[in-house]
Write an enzyme that holds these catalytic residues in place. Structure first.
Site, short mmCIF file in Angstrom:
data_model
loop_
_atom_site.label_atom_id
_atom_site.label_comp_id
_atom_site.label_asym_id
_atom_site.label_seq_id
_atom_site.Cartn_x
_atom_site.Cartn_y
_atom_site.Cartn_z
N GLY A 131 0.75 -1.11 -0.04
CA GLY A 131 0.09 -0.01 0.08
C GLY A 131 0.93 1.42 -0.14
O GLY A 131 2.27 1.18 0.23
N HIS A 181 -7.55 34.13 -10.52
CA HIS A 181 -7.14 33.02 -10.88
C HIS A 181 -8.02 32.06 -10.09
O HIS A 181 -8.60 31.23 -10.69
CB HIS A 181 -5.76 32.92 -10.69
CG HIS A 181 -5.07 31.36 -10.91
ND1 HIS A 181 -4.52 31.34 -12.09
CD2 HIS A 181 -5.45 30.41 -10.49
CE1 HIS A 181 -4.28 29.86 -12.28
NE2 HIS A 181 -4.51 29.38 -11.07
N GLU A 182 -8.01 32.38 -8.77
CA GLU A 182 -8.74 31.10 -8.02
C GLU A 182 -10.25 31.38 -8.24
O GLU A 182 -11.06 30.33 -7.98
CB GLU A 182 -8.48 31.48 -6.43
CG GLU A 182 -6.91 31.32 -6.18
CD GLU A 182 -6.49 30.01 -6.26
OE1 GLU A 182 -7.39 28.77 -6.33
OE2 GLU A 182 -5.25 29.71 -6.75
N HIS A 224 -11.13 29.25 -11.04
CA HIS A 224 -11.23 27.89 -10.83
C HIS A 224 -12.72 27.46 -10.19
O HIS A 224 -13.47 26.69 -10.24
CB HIS A 224 -10.34 27.48 -9.71
CG HIS A 224 -8.86 27.41 -10.55
ND1 HIS A 224 -8.62 26.38 -11.34
CD2 HIS A 224 -7.67 27.78 -10.13
CE1 HIS A 224 -7.35 26.45 -11.76
NE2 HIS A 224 -6.74 27.39 -10.89
N PRO A 268 2.41 4.90 1.28
CA PRO A 268 2.95 5.29 2.48
C PRO A 268 1.96 5.84 3.34
O PRO A 268 1.05 6.74 2.87
CB PRO A 268 4.02 6.51 1.95
CG PRO A 268 4.33 5.97 0.80
CD PRO A 268 3.14 5.70 0.12
N THR A 286 -0.51 4.33 5.21
CA THR A 286 -1.73 3.78 5.07
C THR A 286 -1.93 3.03 6.33
O THR A 286 -3.05 2.30 6.62
CB THR A 286 -2.17 3.18 3.94
OG1 THR A 286 -1.04 2.15 3.54
CG2 THR A 286 -2.13 4.23 2.76
#
Length: 676
Positions: A235, A458-459, A462, A237, A239
């Protein structure tokens, strides 16, 4: 099983080591002290000319020529009463090697030259008044130390160093270099149990069966079953692979040997293989027991790759020894091997076959139910506010591994303590999630108003693009607060818990990712470098759609994905196909970008309102977007709403079931039986 339990001392060698260090320090102090006191003397130094004057005045009583290099002079009692000798010390040195301490000493070129001078100085004296002389050969402490004492000290130091090495001291283990470095634990030393492992239900069932086999092996062997030889935990890293192995150690009640794959690797030839043999030898003596090898890819890589012809590969020798011990002629039952790795693709195929690692347990990042269970475990020791809901925290952390969730809880507790709060509330958890995702907030970072405006639009690009795309993930929060090394702002979304993605969903995802770059072009007429991470993500997604998932009409239903291909091997397609893939990827991204531009121009008012609000508040949440630009035009609930509504539906069904006539009748029929 109790007979296998033994208490292991925490520090098995400190008293022995302290004793040896004390002995060495004492010896050094004695040597230094002897050297110092041997040099301390009551003898004064003089010259040959002054000696002639003493001899002429009749002050000399004895003369001794030492080692043909020095002359020691002893004055008579009448001379010592003279005023010119009043500074002479008469006490005797405790380390003197002569009967009488000389008063003066001086160096000479040779004994023959001195005797010639002495004869000339006493030539006119009668024989009765001439001072006799003696010739003596002595060995000083410095000479003795350089010849014999230094050898003794060297031998003692070598003996001390060897004892330290043999005992596992800081110098290494030159005599035990082939011994295993595995640490052995028993049930008294491992406090982690399966109750501490959350979000890994399927993996826990597999390893619980291994533990049950060790405790009740007769139940399985009566039916002809055999104990599995190896269990490989695979799995990403963080986990919980090592945590699950610790839980096995805490539950098994048998000796548990823990070792890392890198502990087998040394610069000396044959050491790794010797340590493997020694580890299995110890384990067979304690059988039934468990061996846990963490990061087994350090020694389990595929053989024959990267080695030069004719060279000796120590790692391959170690792997060969491990393969033989796991399934060779001398294999004994009762030893189970647990191993963990996050790189199963590099492991040797002989190591993964049935009979060595019979079971491979995949431990992936937890889903929303697993994250809720993990939060319940980590919230236990934390003093949290009553309003904290693990379900809501689970929905706010999609894609987080167990280690990251633990980090979120710890960061929230630190933030609350920093603000002197009596308990950890939801605001602290939100700040902790922001810190884990985006990094530390840069409060002192100087950003010009122009740059801040670019970041805000810009944000906002989004957020608006994702808000009006049907298959885009719902927005949780958008921020223009600088975080981390280079992050000037970010938007957080809640992806749906799903394992498959359609073409429409991936295209909407690309459009939403390009929303920031498109907003800059529309508002400012120019673009900036702030879209670097967005472009990397869209490029990777587009190439995956075209060359891996077969989502392009020109390329067709073909996948050129090869997990075993290295970066140095050739591509599994021709140059003409590569050129066509590049053209289709560019066409796909250009089409998505034009679609994004058209959408933002259509919703320019929403873009402007959101950007201005961001410049004012710096952080906006989903409810703020609803107030500014209205509800999403799609009837899709968020993950948290589906999660909580599902629980509400289940609770309502249970309530209706209890209120149903059949249930009421059953209760009435059961009541008299209970009274009777």
């Amino acid at each position: 099983m109790d007979q296998n339990k033994r208490k292991i001392p925490k520090n098995p060698l400190p008293k022995k080591n302290n004793y040896q260090v004390g002995m060495l320090v004492a010896l050094i102090l004695v040597v230094v002290g002897l050297a110092y006191f041997s040099k301390s003397s009551t003898t004064e130094t003089t010259t040959l000319h002054d000696f002639k004057t003493m001899l002429k005045d009749g002050d000399v009583d004895e003369i001794t020529i030492v080692n043909n290099r020095w002359v020691e002079v002893v004055l008579n009692q009448d001379a010592l009463k003279k005023s010119k000798y009043k500074d002479i010390k008469e006490e005797r040195s405790p380390f003197s090697v002569v009967k009488q301490e000389p008063n003066y000493r001086f160096q000479i070129a040779s004994a023959d030259h001195f005797l010639k001078v002495l004869d000339e100085a006493q030539a006119n004296l009668p024989d009765a008044q001439k001072v006799p002389y003696e010739v003596d050969t002595r060995e000083s402490f410095g000479t003795w130390f350089m010849s014999s004492g230094f050898l003794l000290v060297l031998l003692f130091g070598f003996w001390f160093l060897m004892r330290r090495m043999a005992g596992g001291g800081a110098g290494g283990q030159i005599f035990n270099i082939g011994k295993s470095k595995a640490q052995m634990f028993d049930a008294d030393h491992m406090k982690v149990t399966f109750k501490d492992v959350a979000g890994l239900d399927e993996a826990k069932e597999e390893v619980e069966e291994v533990v049950d086999f060790l405790k009740n092996s007769k139940k399985y062997t009566d039916l002809g079953g055999k104990i599995p030889k190896g269990v490989l935990l695979v799995g990403p890293p963080g986990t919980g692979k090592t945590l699950l192995a610790k839980a096995v150690a805490g539950e098994a009640g048998v000796p548990f040997f823990s070792m890392s794959g890198s502990d087998f690797v040394e610069m000396f030839v044959g050491v790794g293989a010797a340590r493997v043999r020694d580890l299995f030898k110890q384990a067979k003596e304690k059988a039934p027991c468990i061996i846990f090898i963490d990061e087994i890819d350090a020694i389990g890589r595929s053989r024959g790759k990267g080695s030069m012809p004719g060279s000796n590969d120590e790692r391959e020798n170690t792997l060969n020894s491990l393969l033989v011990e796991m399934d060779g002629f001398g294999t004994d039952s009762g030893v189970i091997i647990l191993a963990a790795t996050n790189r199963p693709d590099v492991l040797d195929s002989a190591l993964l076959r049935a009979g060595r690692f019979d079971r491979q347990i995949s431990i992936d990042k937890p889903d929303i139910n697993g994250r809720e269970q993990i939060f319940k475990v980590h919230l236990g020791p934390i003093k949290v506010d009553k309003s904290i809901n693990p379900k809501e925290l689970a929905t706010q952390t999609p894609g987080f591994a167990g280690a990251e969730l633990a980090n979120v809880c710890n960061e929230a507790a630190l933030i609350a303590a920093r603000n002197n709060k009596p308990a950890v509330d939801m605001d602290d958890f939100m700040q902790a999630i922001d810190r884990v995702i985006g990094g530390l907030e840069k409060k002192n970072k100087i950003i010009s108003p122009g740059e801040k405006k670019i970041v805000a639009y810009h944000e906002a690009g989004h957020a608006v693009t994702g808000w009006f795309l049907e298959h885009a993930n719902p927005l949780v929060k958008v921020s223009i607060v600088p975080r981390g090394v280079a992050s000037l702002g970010y938007a957080q979304y809640l992806p749906k818990e799903q394992y498959l993605n359609t073409t429409e969903e991936m295209l909407d995802e690309i459009c939403m990712t390009l929303g920031g770059r498109a907003a800059e072009e529309i508002i400012f007429g120019r673009i900036s470098t702030g879209a670097l991470s967005d472009l990397e993500r869209t490029t990777k997604m587009a190439y995956s759609m075209v060359s891996i998932y077969g989502m392009n009409d020109e390329i067709g239903h073909l996948s050129y994905y090869d997990p075993n291909r290295s970066e140095y091997s050739s591509r599994p397609y021709s140059e003409a196909t590569a050129e066509k893939i590049d053209q289709e990827v560019k066409k796909l991204i250009d089409s998505a970008y034009q679609r994004t531009l058209a959408m933002l121009r259509e919703h320019s008012e929403a873009l402007e309102a959101l950007a201005q609000q961001l410049l004012e508040k710096e952080v906006l949440y989903q409810l703020d977007l609803v107030k500014l630009i209205g509800e999403r035009p799609f009837d899709k609930r968020t993950v948290y709403q589906e999660f909580t509504d599902g629980d509400a539906v289940e609770a309502k069904k249970e309530e209706e079931k209890l209120d149903s006539p059949e249930s009421t009748q059953e209760n009435k029929e059961e009541a008299p039986k209970g009274d009777a």
